[in-house]
Write an enzyme that holds these catalytic residues in place. Structure first.
Site, mmCIF file in Angstrom:
data_model
loop_
_atom_site.group_PDB
_atom_site.id
_atom_site.type_symbol
_atom_site.label_atom_id
_atom_site.label_comp_id
_atom_site.label_asym_id
_atom_site.label_seq_id
_atom_site.Cartn_x
_atom_site.Cartn_y
_atom_site.Cartn_z
ATOM 1 N N CYS A 14 0.835 -1.208 0.000
ATOM 2 C CA CYS A 14 0.000 0.000 0.000
ATOM 3 C C CYS A 14 0.868 1.257 0.000
ATOM 4 C CB CYS A 14 -0.903 -0.017 1.234
ATOM 5 S SG CYS A 14 -1.739 1.556 1.527
ATOM 6 N N CYS A 31 0.410 3.301 3.478
ATOM 7 C CA CYS A 31 0.804 2.781 4.792
ATOM 8 C C CYS A 31 2.131 3.415 5.248
ATOM 9 C CB CYS A 31 0.945 1.263 4.745
ATOM 10 S SG CYS A 31 -0.612 0.372 5.010
ATOM 11 N N HIS A 89 -4.306 0.395 7.972
ATOM 12 C CA HIS A 89 -4.779 0.145 6.612
ATOM 13 C C HIS A 89 -6.245 -0.306 6.609
ATOM 14 C CE1 HIS A 89 -4.103 -0.918 2.368
ATOM 15 N NE2 HIS A 89 -4.824 -1.998 2.596
ATOM 16 N N HIS A 93 -6.965 1.896 1.874
ATOM 17 C CA HIS A 93 -6.455 2.574 3.074
ATOM 18 C C HIS A 93 -7.280 3.849 3.297
ATOM 19 C CE1 HIS A 93 -2.810 3.207 5.776
ATOM 20 N NE2 HIS A 93 -3.621 4.210 6.042
ATOM 21 N N GLN A 113 -9.102 13.294 0.078
ATOM 22 C CA GLN A 113 -8.379 14.150 -0.843
ATOM 23 C C GLN A 113 -8.749 15.594 -0.540
ATOM 24 O OE1 GLN A 113 -7.797 12.916 -4.907
ATOM 25 N NE2 GLN A 113 -9.159 11.181 -4.558
ATOM 26 N N HIS A 127 -21.658 22.396 6.121
ATOM 27 C CA HIS A 127 -22.362 21.110 6.040
ATOM 28 C C HIS A 127 -21.526 20.111 5.259
ATOM 29 C CE1 HIS A 127 -23.527 23.244 2.321
ATOM 30 N NE2 HIS A 127 -23.599 22.043 1.781
ATOM 31 N N LYS A 165 -27.586 1.996 -7.680
ATOM 32 C CA LYS A 165 -28.363 2.876 -8.548
ATOM 33 C C LYS A 165 -27.459 3.395 -9.658
ATOM 34 C CE LYS A 165 -30.540 7.445 -8.483
ATOM 35 N NZ LYS A 165 -31.819 7.113 -9.129
HETATM 36 ZN ZN LIG Z 1 -2.330 1.120 3.719
HETATM 37 ZN ZN LIG Z 2 -23.429 21.524 -0.132
#
Ligand SMILES: [Zn+2]
Ligand SMILES: [Zn+2]
Ligand SMILES: [Zn+2]
Length: 348
Positions: free
Chosen positions: A50, A53, A113, A164, A168, A295, A310
């Site tokens: 990974c 990690c 992980h 893991h 972002q 929010h 869906k």
């Molecule tokens: Zn990892």
């Molecule tokens: Zn919003």
């Protein structure tokens, strides 16, 4: 008389001005309650392959430090680059492009992980809230940055390339489309009513209770009236403020608490690590934004089981999104879920 539990109808998304078609008559049949259990989470605590990690080497040869709580780094395959010129290329108004400088980072929630948000402790999740806050503050204050988007893609179904647990952080020059639409609607409400759109909406939801999932002293988790995805939810702060930098100490812990509780309910719904895209909407960088109400959105794709999702196809691509299960019945089902994770309760 229009009956929202019986008749096909449209609901307006207060936050971005779009509409969703709801067709409740298609779900008149009783729920069969069948749950296809997925294989138990077989992730190891540490994976030598990974790239997230601790101590492992990432693409490009950089080695992660032996981090013990959270860890953030510049994305090795960033979608935005800081050196891009923010210039406009307009060809007779027919082909318009604008350079988009920015910064993309990756934030690991913990060295483990295998530990998802639902199974992390509230104190450890509070450290994740601290990481998001410091990143929001730092990136928002950079010259040329107009907006900071913190988000998590979880599960292969949502395109997460690595199990893991991580998020972002995309800091961009412009305010992205969705945030810009929400800003317009919040500004318009404030101009027209002299109050905050989400404060007013939340007060109405708390009064009715039909779409509430769970809450603590600082946050409410609910299925929005205009939800598109079957089990879409929003986390809304009870107090009016615009960004994570304004979280009081107790609100940081309460945010961690509500994150754990909503993701636990999701996992328990189909006894599977529930895939989703989630992210926070905070006030854009620079200037005061009294219209903005902090929010988060959860957009999970699952419909009927761990494997039945869906799709947004056909009328949804050409016309508008459509759903069968109403926001009210989705909220009923999420509200009925226990808050002890199925992997920790011996159910499997
Ligand atoms: Zn990892
Ligand atoms: Zn919003
Ligand atoms: Zn508000």
């Amino acid at each position: 008389m229009l009956d929202l539990a019986q008749h096909p109808h449209r609901r307006r998304n207060l936050l971005n001005g779009s509409w969703v078609l709801v067709s409740p008559h298609r779900t008149q049949r009783p729920w069969l309650g069948q749950v296809e259990k997925s294989t138990p989470n077989a992730q190891p605590e540490y994976d030598p392959q990974c790239y997230l990690c601790p101590g492992n080497t990432r693409a490009g040869g950089v080695r992660n430090p032996p981090y013990a709580s959270t860890f953030v780094f510049d994305n090795d395959f960033a979608a935005l680059l800081p050196s891009t010129p923010a210039e406009k290329d307009d060809r007779d108004g027919l082909m318009i492009a604008v350079g988009e400088p920015g910064i993309c980072r990756v934030g690991c929630f913990s060295p483990r992980h295998d530990l998802t948000v639902a199974r992390m402790s509230v104190p450890d999740l509070t450290l994740v809230v601290d990481l998001w806050t410091s990143q929001y503050v730092e990136l928002s204050s950079r010259p040329g940055i107009g907006h900071v988007q913190v988000f998590e893609n979880r599960g292969e179904m949502m395109g997460a390339s690595n199990p893991h647990p991580h998020c972002q952080i995309w800091a961009s020059h412009s305010v992205p489309t969705e945030t810009a639409a929400e800003q317009r609607e919040q500004e318009a409400w404030r101009a027209g009513h002299g109050s905050c759109l989400l404060c007013d909406y939340l007060a109405r939801e708390r009064q009715s209770g039909t779409r509430l999932v769970c809450q603590n002293p600082s946050f409410v988790a609910l299925v929005p009236f205009w939800a598109v995805w079957p089990f879409e939810t929003m986390l809304i702060s009870k107090r009016h403020f615009g960004g994570m930098d304004e979280l009081a100490p107790a609100e940081r812990t309460d945010l961690a608490d509500i994150l754990k509780r909503i993701t636990t309910r999701y996992d328990n719904l189909f006894h599977t690590p529930f895939p989703y895209t989630m992210g926070f909407h905070q006030r854009p960088a620079g200037g005061s934004h009294p219209e903005w109400h902090f929010h988060a959105h959860y957009y999970p794709p699952l419909l009927r089981s761990a494997t039945v999702r869906k799709f947004m196809v056909g009328f949804e691509m050409l016309g508008m999104p459509q759903r069968d299960i109403t926001a009210e019945s989705a909220a009923d089902r999420l509200r009925a879920m226990p808050e002890i994770h199925y992997l920790d309760s011996g159910l499997m």
